[in-house]
Design a protein around this motif. Structure first.
Motif, mmCIF file in Angstrom:
data_model
loop_
_atom_site.group_PDB
_atom_site.id
_atom_site.type_symbol
_atom_site.label_atom_id
_atom_site.label_comp_id
_atom_site.label_asym_id
_atom_site.label_seq_id
_atom_site.Cartn_x
_atom_site.Cartn_y
_atom_site.Cartn_z
ATOM 1 N N HIS A 189 0.817 -1.203 0.000
ATOM 2 C CA HIS A 189 0.000 0.000 0.000
ATOM 3 C C HIS A 189 0.857 1.263 0.000
ATOM 4 O O HIS A 189 2.058 1.223 0.318
ATOM 5 C CB HIS A 189 -0.919 0.016 1.231
ATOM 6 C CG HIS A 189 -1.735 -1.232 1.378
ATOM 7 N ND1 HIS A 189 -2.722 -1.587 0.481
ATOM 8 C CD2 HIS A 189 -1.707 -2.223 2.316
ATOM 9 C CE1 HIS A 189 -3.263 -2.734 0.859
ATOM 10 N NE2 HIS A 189 -2.669 -3.142 1.966
ATOM 11 N N ASN A 190 0.242 2.395 -0.330
ATOM 12 C CA ASN A 190 0.962 3.669 -0.356
ATOM 13 C C ASN A 190 1.536 4.030 1.008
ATOM 14 O O ASN A 190 2.580 4.670 1.102
ATOM 15 C CB ASN A 190 0.046 4.790 -0.843
ATOM 16 C CG ASN A 190 -0.287 4.656 -2.321
ATOM 17 O OD1 ASN A 190 0.447 4.006 -3.065
ATOM 18 N ND2 ASN A 190 -1.377 5.257 -2.742
ATOM 19 N N HIS A 191 0.842 3.632 2.088
ATOM 20 C CA HIS A 191 1.297 3.988 3.432
ATOM 21 C C HIS A 191 2.341 3.010 3.982
ATOM 22 O O HIS A 191 2.885 3.225 5.056
ATOM 23 C CB HIS A 191 0.099 4.012 4.395
ATOM 24 C CG HIS A 191 -0.428 2.631 4.704
ATOM 25 N ND1 HIS A 191 -1.306 1.985 3.862
ATOM 26 C CD2 HIS A 191 -0.183 1.779 5.725
ATOM 27 C CE1 HIS A 191 -1.583 0.792 4.365
ATOM 28 N NE2 HIS A 191 -0.918 0.643 5.505
ATOM 29 N N SER A 192 2.615 1.938 3.251
ATOM 30 C CA SER A 192 3.539 0.917 3.740
ATOM 31 C C SER A 192 4.952 1.474 3.869
ATOM 32 O O SER A 192 5.380 2.321 3.096
ATOM 33 C CB SER A 192 3.544 -0.291 2.805
ATOM 34 O OG SER A 192 2.266 -0.901 2.755
ATOM 35 N N VAL A 193 5.665 0.950 4.857
ATOM 36 C CA VAL A 193 7.024 1.408 5.149
ATOM 37 C C VAL A 193 8.006 0.276 4.878
ATOM 38 O O VAL A 193 7.831 -0.841 5.366
ATOM 39 C CB VAL A 193 7.142 1.861 6.623
ATOM 40 C CG1 VAL A 193 8.575 2.285 6.936
ATOM 41 C CG2 VAL A 193 6.165 3.000 6.902
ATOM 42 N N ASP A 218 6.877 -3.027 6.713
ATOM 43 C CA ASP A 218 5.764 -3.717 6.063
ATOM 44 C C ASP A 218 6.235 -4.622 4.920
ATOM 45 O O ASP A 218 5.528 -5.542 4.522
ATOM 46 C CB ASP A 218 4.757 -2.697 5.538
ATOM 47 C CG ASP A 218 4.187 -1.846 6.652
ATOM 48 O OD1 ASP A 218 3.846 -2.408 7.704
ATOM 49 O OD2 ASP A 218 4.100 -0.613 6.491
ATOM 50 N N PHE A 265 -4.147 -3.251 6.023
ATOM 51 C CA PHE A 265 -4.178 -1.934 6.647
ATOM 52 C C PHE A 265 -4.232 -2.081 8.164
ATOM 53 O O PHE A 265 -4.981 -2.902 8.698
ATOM 54 C CB PHE A 265 -5.409 -1.138 6.179
ATOM 55 C CG PHE A 265 -5.392 -0.786 4.723
ATOM 56 C CD1 PHE A 265 -4.553 0.216 4.250
ATOM 57 C CD2 PHE A 265 -6.206 -1.447 3.827
ATOM 58 C CE1 PHE A 265 -4.535 0.544 2.897
ATOM 59 C CE2 PHE A 265 -6.199 -1.123 2.480
ATOM 60 C CZ PHE A 265 -5.351 -0.121 2.024
ATOM 61 N N HIS A 315 -5.681 5.148 13.399
ATOM 62 C CA HIS A 315 -5.305 6.537 13.659
ATOM 63 C C HIS A 315 -6.556 7.414 13.739
ATOM 64 O O HIS A 315 -7.296 7.559 12.774
ATOM 65 C CB HIS A 315 -4.391 7.062 12.552
ATOM 66 C CG HIS A 315 -3.870 8.439 12.816
ATOM 67 N ND1 HIS A 315 -2.786 8.676 13.633
ATOM 68 C CD2 HIS A 315 -4.302 9.647 12.385
ATOM 69 C CE1 HIS A 315 -2.555 9.975 13.691
ATOM 70 N NE2 HIS A 315 -3.467 10.589 12.937
ATOM 71 N N ASN A 320 -2.570 7.545 17.311
ATOM 72 C CA ASN A 320 -2.723 6.102 17.112
ATOM 73 C C ASN A 320 -3.339 5.434 18.336
ATOM 74 O O ASN A 320 -2.917 5.683 19.466
ATOM 75 C CB ASN A 320 -1.370 5.459 16.816
ATOM 76 C CG ASN A 320 -0.877 5.787 15.423
ATOM 77 O OD1 ASN A 320 -1.661 5.856 14.480
ATOM 78 N ND2 ASN A 320 0.424 5.997 15.283
ATOM 79 N N TYR A 329 -11.669 5.668 6.036
ATOM 80 C CA TYR A 329 -10.689 4.627 6.328
ATOM 81 C C TYR A 329 -10.728 3.536 5.256
ATOM 82 O O TYR A 329 -11.811 3.112 4.840
ATOM 83 C CB TYR A 329 -10.977 3.970 7.680
ATOM 84 C CG TYR A 329 -10.666 4.839 8.869
ATOM 85 C CD1 TYR A 329 -9.355 5.031 9.297
ATOM 86 C CD2 TYR A 329 -11.695 5.464 9.572
ATOM 87 C CE1 TYR A 329 -9.070 5.824 10.389
ATOM 88 C CE2 TYR A 329 -11.416 6.261 10.677
ATOM 89 C CZ TYR A 329 -10.096 6.438 11.078
ATOM 90 O OH TYR A 329 -9.819 7.222 12.158
#
Length: 264
Positions: free
Chosen positions: A145-149, A153, A176, A195, A199, A231
């Motif tokens: 996903h775009n928010h993955s680190v 992740d 997610f 969030h 969080n 969300y």
């Protein structure tokens, strides 16, 4: 006109010069140029490249002015007999896609058709392709996903972030709000967070599937409490609606999170 050069006209009536070359019975456009000399130079450099055996790594010694993405296409056609408009060079069991002279991405051969017809673009540090009018990130093809680190992740097995072959991209957290970790007893657990002005921990679960459903349940509770935030929700493919509902109803949610929702 010099060999390989053709004069053309803009809509406003001004002229420019196009260059092209024919190789193995294929007519290949080399680009548009402001002067006849520039167009001719690219033509002769391309002809020298195609008639030589010089490898891609050394091509700038004979073709310093040809656009690099065009050079990649020409050398791939020369060496592998397949002309591809995008800057792709076929290798044994994989292919390279060149973003620039210094940026090479590696892909499985199974992705050749896709990237032959989809040019990789860059915006704000993210790589993507335009697919049916949508901007699709490269990493989304791996379930990332775009928010993955990275390194949380997902990670790259050989440490090379430019190697996008499927065996090298290791997905750790598919869903997610779910983060995998290892306990002191070397057990794998899944922590869920959501969030909302910070969080909130929803809970810790023994399976990734339960954690993904717990996140969905937390989202549903947030919406029921009047939190109007868009969300994303997790889609679990391998569960029937009944099995999903059974897990959903039995899952426990953090009492602190529930208390917070009651204060809204």
């Amino acid at each position: 006109m010099k060999p390989g050069v053709y004069i053309a006209t803009h809509k406003d009536g001004s002229t420019y010069f196009r260059s092209s070359i024919t190789y193995r019975n294929k007519h290949i456009s080399l680009g548009s140029f402001d002067t006849e000399d520039a167009a001719s130079q690219v033509y002769f450099e391309s002809a020298s490249t195609l008639s030589s055996k010089i490898p891609l790594e050394d091509v700038r010694t004979v073709a310093p002015t040809v656009p690099f993405d065009k050079i990649v296409s020409l050398i791939n056609f020369r060496d592998n007999g397949l002309y591809i408009g995008n800057p792709i060079y076929l290798r044994k069991n994989y292919f390279s896609y060149y973003l620039s002279e210094d940026e090479e991405l590696k892909f499985d051969i199974d992705d050749l058709f896709y990237y032959s017809s989809h040019r990789i673009l860059r915006r704000q540090g993210h790589l993507y392709v335009n697919d049916y009018g949508m901007q699709v990130t490269l990493m989304s093809r791996y379930g990332i996903h775009n928010h993955s680190v990275v390194n949380r992740d997902y990670h790259f097995a050989n440490g090379d972030a430019s190697d996008l072959r499927y065996s090298n991209v290791v997905l750790v957290n598919r869903y997610f709000g779910v983060h995998q970790y290892t306990t002191k007893n070397h057990q794998t657990r899944y922590r869920v967070k959501i969030h909302i002005n910070g969080n909130y921990t929803i809970g810790t679960y023994s399976s990734e599937t339960k954690a993904a459903i717990a996140y969905n349940k937390a989202v549903d509770l947030a919406k029921a409490a009047g939190i109007a935030k868009n969300y994303p929700e997790n889609y679990i493919e391998d569960l029937s609606p009944k099995d999903y509902a059974d897990i959903y109803l039995k899952l426990k949610i953090s009492s602190k999170y529930l208390d917070y929702l009651h204060t809204i």
